[in-house]
Design a protein around this motif. Structure first.
Motif, PDB file in Angstrom:
ATOM      1  N   PRO A 101       0.840  -1.201   0.000  1.00 39.14           N
ATOM      2  CA  PRO A 101       0.000   0.000   0.000  1.00 39.14           C
ATOM      3  C   PRO A 101       0.874   1.250   0.000  1.00 39.14           C
ATOM      4  N   GLY A 102       0.390   2.297  -0.668  1.00 38.43           N
ATOM      5  CA  GLY A 102       1.176   3.524  -0.775  1.00 38.43           C
ATOM      6  C   GLY A 102       1.571   4.100   0.568  1.00 38.43           C
ATOM      7  N   PHE A 103       0.668   4.009   1.549  1.00 35.18           N
ATOM      8  CA  PHE A 103       0.970   4.569   2.869  1.00 35.18           C
ATOM      9  C   PHE A 103       2.120   3.818   3.520  1.00 35.18           C
ATOM     10  N   ILE A 104       2.080   2.485   3.457  1.00 37.02           N
ATOM     11  CA  ILE A 104       3.135   1.683   4.082  1.00 37.02           C
ATOM     12  C   ILE A 104       4.469   1.922   3.380  1.00 37.02           C
ATOM     13  N   GLY A 182      -0.255   8.150  -4.204  1.00 40.48           N
ATOM     14  CA  GLY A 182      -1.710   8.203  -4.141  1.00 40.48           C
ATOM     15  C   GLY A 182      -2.289   8.308  -2.750  1.00 40.48           C
ATOM     16  N   VAL A 183      -1.451   8.523  -1.740  1.00 38.71           N
ATOM     17  CA  VAL A 183      -1.950   8.652  -0.371  1.00 38.71           C
ATOM     18  C   VAL A 183      -2.637  10.005  -0.214  1.00 38.71           C
ATOM     19  N   ALA A 184      -3.813  10.000   0.397  1.00 37.26           N
ATOM     20  CA  ALA A 184      -4.602  11.237   0.517  1.00 37.26           C
ATOM     21  C   ALA A 184      -4.172  12.028   1.744  1.00 37.26           C
ATOM     22  N   GLU A 185      -2.892  12.456   1.756  1.00 40.35           N
ATOM     23  CA  GLU A 185      -2.421  13.302   2.855  1.00 40.35           C
ATOM     24  C   GLU A 185      -2.717  14.770   2.519  1.00 40.35           C
ATOM     25  N   LEU A 186      -2.182  15.674   3.296  1.00 40.89           N
ATOM     26  CA  LEU A 186      -2.570  17.077   3.178  1.00 40.89           C
ATOM     27  C   LEU A 186      -2.302  17.655   1.793  1.00 40.89           C
ATOM     28  N   MET A 187      -1.117  17.417   1.240  1.00 41.75           N
ATOM     29  CA  MET A 187      -0.796  18.006  -0.063  1.00 41.75           C
ATOM     30  C   MET A 187      -1.668  17.415  -1.164  1.00 41.75           C
TER      31      MET A 187
END
Length: 236
Positions: A101-104, A182-187
Motif C-alpha cells: 500500500p502507498g501509505f506503508i 496516491g496517499v490522501a495526505e494534506l498536499m
C-alpha cells in the motif's frame, strides 16, 4: 460561495477534507519517527559498540541514505516491492498485480531515510554524556540495564531532543511526498481541492498555514520535553 466559505465544514466546504489530510500527514510522520528511532538506535549502537563489520554497514547506511532524495527512496520501495511481490505471486500461480500500500511504502521510505539522520543524532547525544556520570553509576553497583534505564537513556535523550525535533519537522514535511503514491495526505487533498475549485493560491496558502501551525505546536511540545529532561540543570 465566498472563498472563506470554501474552507468551512459544510457540505460545500473543504475544511474537513484538509483536516483529514493533515491527520494522515501526522500519522505518517509519527510512524516514520518511530521507525527512524528504532533504526537510529540500532545503527548508533553498531557505530559505537559494534565490530568492524557492523560499523561498516552502519556507516554505509548513513552515507547512502543521507545522500539519496526521499522521493527516490519512496519510488524504489513502492515499485520495487511491486516487482518482488508480483514475482512471488506469479511463482504461486497468481497473475495479478501486487504491491505494498502507498501509505506503508511511504512510511517505510521516510522512516528509513530519517533513520540515517537519527543514527547521528543518537551517536552524538551519547558521546555528549560525560563519562564520569556513567562511571558513577557503575560505582554504585547498577546493573547494565538499570544503568541504561536510569542514567544513559535519560541523559542521551536530553542531548538528543533538539535534533529529534528537527528530524520530526523533516518527517512532517516529507510526508507530503506520500502523495506520489496516491496517499490522501494534506498536499494530495490540497491539490484535489485546488483543481476542483480553480483556486490554487487560496488552498496552497491554507495548506502552508496548516503546516506552520503543526510546526509551531511541535516546537512547543519539544520545548516542554526539553524543560522536563533538563530539570536540575543550571542554564547559563
Amino acid at each position: 460561495m465566498s472563498n472563506f466559505g470554501l474552507f468551512g465544514f459544510g457540505p460545500d466546504g473543504w475544511g474537513a477534507v484538509l483536516l483529514a489530510g493533515a491527520a494522515v500527514s501526522i500519522c505518517a510522520a509519527v510512524c516514520g519517527l518511530i521507525l527512524a528511532s528504532l533504526i537510529g538506535a540500532a545503527a548508533a549502537r553498531a557505530k559505537l559498540l559494534g565490530g568492524p563489520i557492523a560499523r561498516t554497514i552502519a556507516q554505509a547506511y548513513t552515507t547512502v541514505l543521507r545522500g539519496v532524495p526521499d522521493l527516490l527512496v519512496i519510488f524504489l520501495l513502492y515499485f520495487g516491492s511491486s516487482s518482488v511481490l508480483s514475482s512471488v505471486g506469479g511463482f504461486f500461480g497468481y497473475q495479478g498485480f501486487l504491491a505494498l500500500p502507498g501509505f506503508i511504502a511511504g512510511v517505510l521510505a521516510i522512516g528509513i531515510v530519517a533513520g540515517a539522520l537519527m543514527t547521528e543524532v543518537f551517536r552524538g547525544a551519547f558521546l555528549a554524556v560525560k563519562p564520569g556520570e556513567i562511571e558513577a553509576a557503575k560505582a554504585c553497583g547498577m546493573s547494565t540495564f538499570l544503568r541504561f534505564r536510569r542514567i544513559v537513556a535519560p541523559l542521551t535523550l536530553r542531548h538528543a531532543l533538539p535534533s529529534i525535533g528537527n528530524v520530526w519537522l523533516g518527517l512532517l514535511k516529507g510526508s507530503s511526498l506520500l502523495s506520489a503514491t496516491g496517499v490522501a495526505e494534506l498536499m494530495r487533498q490540497t491539490q484535489i481541492a485546488a483543481g476542483s475549485t480553480r483556486l490554487p493560491f487560496d488552498f496552497y496558502l491554507a495548506a502552508a498555514l496548516i503546516y506552520v501551525a503543526l510546526a509551531v505546536s511541535s516546537g512547543l511540545l519539544i520545548q516542554a520535553a526539553e524543560r522536563r529532561y533538563s530539570r536540575g540543570i543550571v542554564r547559563r
